[in-house]
Design a protein around this motif. Structure first.
Motif, mmCIF file in Angstrom:
data_model
loop_
_atom_site.group_PDB
_atom_site.id
_atom_site.type_symbol
_atom_site.label_atom_id
_atom_site.label_comp_id
_atom_site.label_asym_id
_atom_site.label_seq_id
_atom_site.Cartn_x
_atom_site.Cartn_y
_atom_site.Cartn_z
ATOM 1 N N PHE A 1 0.839 -1.189 0.000
ATOM 2 C CA PHE A 1 0.000 0.000 0.000
ATOM 3 C C PHE A 1 0.877 1.244 0.000
ATOM 4 O O PHE A 1 1.915 1.281 0.677
ATOM 5 C CB PHE A 1 -0.940 0.009 1.203
ATOM 6 N N VAL A 2 0.462 2.243 -0.780
ATOM 7 C CA VAL A 2 1.257 3.460 -0.948
ATOM 8 C C VAL A 2 0.347 4.684 -0.891
ATOM 9 O O VAL A 2 -0.849 4.598 -1.178
ATOM 10 C CB VAL A 2 2.023 3.442 -2.290
ATOM 11 N N PRO A 3 0.911 5.866 -0.564
ATOM 12 C CA PRO A 3 0.133 7.107 -0.581
ATOM 13 C C PRO A 3 0.008 7.643 -2.014
ATOM 14 O O PRO A 3 0.698 7.183 -2.934
ATOM 15 C CB PRO A 3 0.969 8.055 0.287
ATOM 16 N N ASP A 4 -0.852 8.633 -2.183
ATOM 17 C CA ASP A 4 -1.101 9.202 -3.506
ATOM 18 C C ASP A 4 0.123 9.878 -4.126
ATOM 19 O O ASP A 4 0.183 10.032 -5.335
ATOM 20 C CB ASP A 4 -2.250 10.207 -3.457
ATOM 21 N N ASP A 5 1.097 10.289 -3.326
ATOM 22 C CA ASP A 5 2.271 10.952 -3.896
ATOM 23 C C ASP A 5 3.385 9.964 -4.275
ATOM 24 O O ASP A 5 4.451 10.373 -4.723
ATOM 25 C CB ASP A 5 2.801 12.029 -2.957
ATOM 26 N N TYR A 6 3.121 8.668 -4.141
ATOM 27 C CA TYR A 6 4.111 7.649 -4.511
ATOM 28 C C TYR A 6 4.356 7.689 -6.017
ATOM 29 O O TYR A 6 3.419 7.768 -6.810
ATOM 30 C CB TYR A 6 3.624 6.261 -4.094
ATOM 31 N N GLU A 7 5.609 7.611 -6.429
ATOM 32 C CA GLU A 7 6.002 7.670 -7.835
ATOM 33 C C GLU A 7 5.939 6.279 -8.469
ATOM 34 O O GLU A 7 6.657 5.374 -8.055
ATOM 35 C CB GLU A 7 7.423 8.236 -7.944
ATOM 36 N N ILE A 8 5.077 6.127 -9.457
ATOM 37 C CA ILE A 8 4.948 4.874 -10.196
ATOM 38 C C ILE A 8 5.934 4.905 -11.356
ATOM 39 O O ILE A 8 6.067 5.919 -12.036
ATOM 40 C CB ILE A 8 3.518 4.714 -10.762
ATOM 41 N N LYS A 9 6.579 3.780 -11.592
ATOM 42 C CA LYS A 9 7.550 3.689 -12.673
ATOM 43 C C LYS A 9 7.082 2.657 -13.699
ATOM 44 O O LYS A 9 6.326 1.752 -13.371
ATOM 45 C CB LYS A 9 8.908 3.312 -12.111
ATOM 46 N N PRO A 10 7.539 2.780 -14.942
ATOM 47 C CA PRO A 10 7.189 1.769 -15.939
ATOM 48 C C PRO A 10 7.564 0.369 -15.431
ATOM 49 O O PRO A 10 8.606 0.179 -14.806
ATOM 50 C CB PRO A 10 8.039 2.156 -17.154
ATOM 51 N N GLY A 11 6.675 -0.577 -15.670
ATOM 52 C CA GLY A 11 6.887 -1.945 -15.218
ATOM 53 C C GLY A 11 6.233 -2.257 -13.886
ATOM 54 O O GLY A 11 6.128 -3.418 -13.500
ATOM 55 N N ASP A 12 5.776 -1.226 -13.172
ATOM 56 C CA ASP A 12 5.108 -1.449 -11.888
ATOM 57 C C ASP A 12 3.711 -2.027 -12.100
ATOM 58 O O ASP A 12 3.080 -1.825 -13.139
ATOM 59 C CB ASP A 12 4.971 -0.143 -11.097
ATOM 60 N N THR A 13 3.237 -2.720 -11.077
ATOM 61 C CA THR A 13 1.856 -3.194 -11.039
ATOM 62 C C THR A 13 1.137 -2.422 -9.944
ATOM 63 O O THR A 13 1.568 -2.410 -8.797
ATOM 64 C CB THR A 13 1.798 -4.703 -10.735
ATOM 65 N N VAL A 14 0.059 -1.752 -10.332
ATOM 66 C CA VAL A 14 -0.716 -0.926 -9.413
ATOM 67 C C VAL A 14 -2.073 -1.590 -9.211
ATOM 68 O O VAL A 14 -2.698 -2.028 -10.174
ATOM 69 C CB VAL A 14 -0.919 0.496 -9.980
ATOM 70 N N ALA A 15 -2.512 -1.675 -7.970
ATOM 71 C CA ALA A 15 -3.832 -2.230 -7.665
ATOM 72 C C ALA A 15 -4.664 -1.154 -6.983
ATOM 73 O O ALA A 15 -4.177 -0.463 -6.092
ATOM 74 C CB ALA A 15 -3.702 -3.442 -6.754
ATOM 75 N N PHE A 16 -5.912 -1.005 -7.427
ATOM 76 C CA PHE A 16 -6.864 -0.117 -6.775
ATOM 77 C C PHE A 16 -7.912 -0.993 -6.103
ATOM 78 O O PHE A 16 -8.628 -1.734 -6.764
ATOM 79 C CB PHE A 16 -7.508 0.841 -7.777
ATOM 80 N N ILE A 17 -7.973 -0.887 -4.775
ATOM 81 C CA ILE A 17 -8.830 -1.764 -3.967
ATOM 82 C C ILE A 17 -9.850 -0.908 -3.242
ATOM 83 O O ILE A 17 -9.515 -0.202 -2.289
ATOM 84 C CB ILE A 17 -7.972 -2.579 -2.977
ATOM 85 N N PRO A 18 -11.110 -0.962 -3.684
ATOM 86 C CA PRO A 18 -12.140 -0.166 -3.026
ATOM 87 C C PRO A 18 -12.457 -0.697 -1.638
ATOM 88 O O PRO A 18 -12.189 -1.861 -1.342
ATOM 89 C CB PRO A 18 -13.360 -0.310 -3.932
ATOM 90 N N PRO A 19 -13.037 0.148 -0.778
ATOM 91 C CA PRO A 19 -13.444 -0.327 0.532
ATOM 92 C C PRO A 19 -14.464 -1.463 0.401
ATOM 93 O O PRO A 19 -15.273 -1.463 -0.519
ATOM 94 C CB PRO A 19 -14.060 0.877 1.208
ATOM 95 N N VAL A 20 -14.385 -2.397 1.302
ATOM 96 C CA VAL A 20 -15.277 -3.541 1.272
ATOM 97 C C VAL A 20 -16.091 -3.547 2.555
ATOM 98 O O VAL A 20 -15.573 -3.313 3.642
ATOM 99 C CB VAL A 20 -14.469 -4.864 1.173
ATOM 100 N N SER A 21 -17.380 -3.812 2.433
ATOM 101 C CA SER A 21 -18.200 -3.916 3.623
ATOM 102 C C SER A 21 -18.589 -5.377 3.816
ATOM 103 O O SER A 21 -18.674 -6.132 2.861
ATOM 104 C CB SER A 21 -19.457 -3.040 3.517
ATOM 105 N N GLY A 22 -18.775 -5.735 5.037
ATOM 106 C CA GLY A 22 -19.129 -7.118 5.321
ATOM 107 C C GLY A 22 -20.243 -7.178 6.356
ATOM 108 O O GLY A 22 -20.691 -6.181 6.874
#
Length: 77
Positions: free
Chosen positions: A55-76
């Protein structure tokens, strides 16, 4: 090339579990804003971001070749 993994509601809105995007270095926020522009119906604004399985903050620098996951909040129940 950046691989973007999608989960839960984001995946349902877009209809895919992964998107590959061209691009150089950018922040998570810049990527999020681009995805919100490309897919306005998907709830990216509330999703947590992870790059290369951390997990990273919004100011984290993404580089070519990276894998980014966006995980929405989950309710149970």
């Amino acid at each position: 090339m950046i691989k973007v993994l999608l989960f839960a509601a984001v995946r349902e809105f877009i209809g895919k579990d992964m998107i590959e995007m061209e691009g150089g270095s950018q922040t998570v926020l810049q990527l999020r804003e681009q995805l919100e522009k490309d897919y306005p119906e998907a709830p990216f604004s509330h999703a947590m971001a992870a790059v290369n399985e951390s997990f990273v903050p919004d100011d984290y620098e993404i580089k070519p070749g990276d894998t980014v996951a966006f995980i929405p909040p989950v309710s149970g129940g």
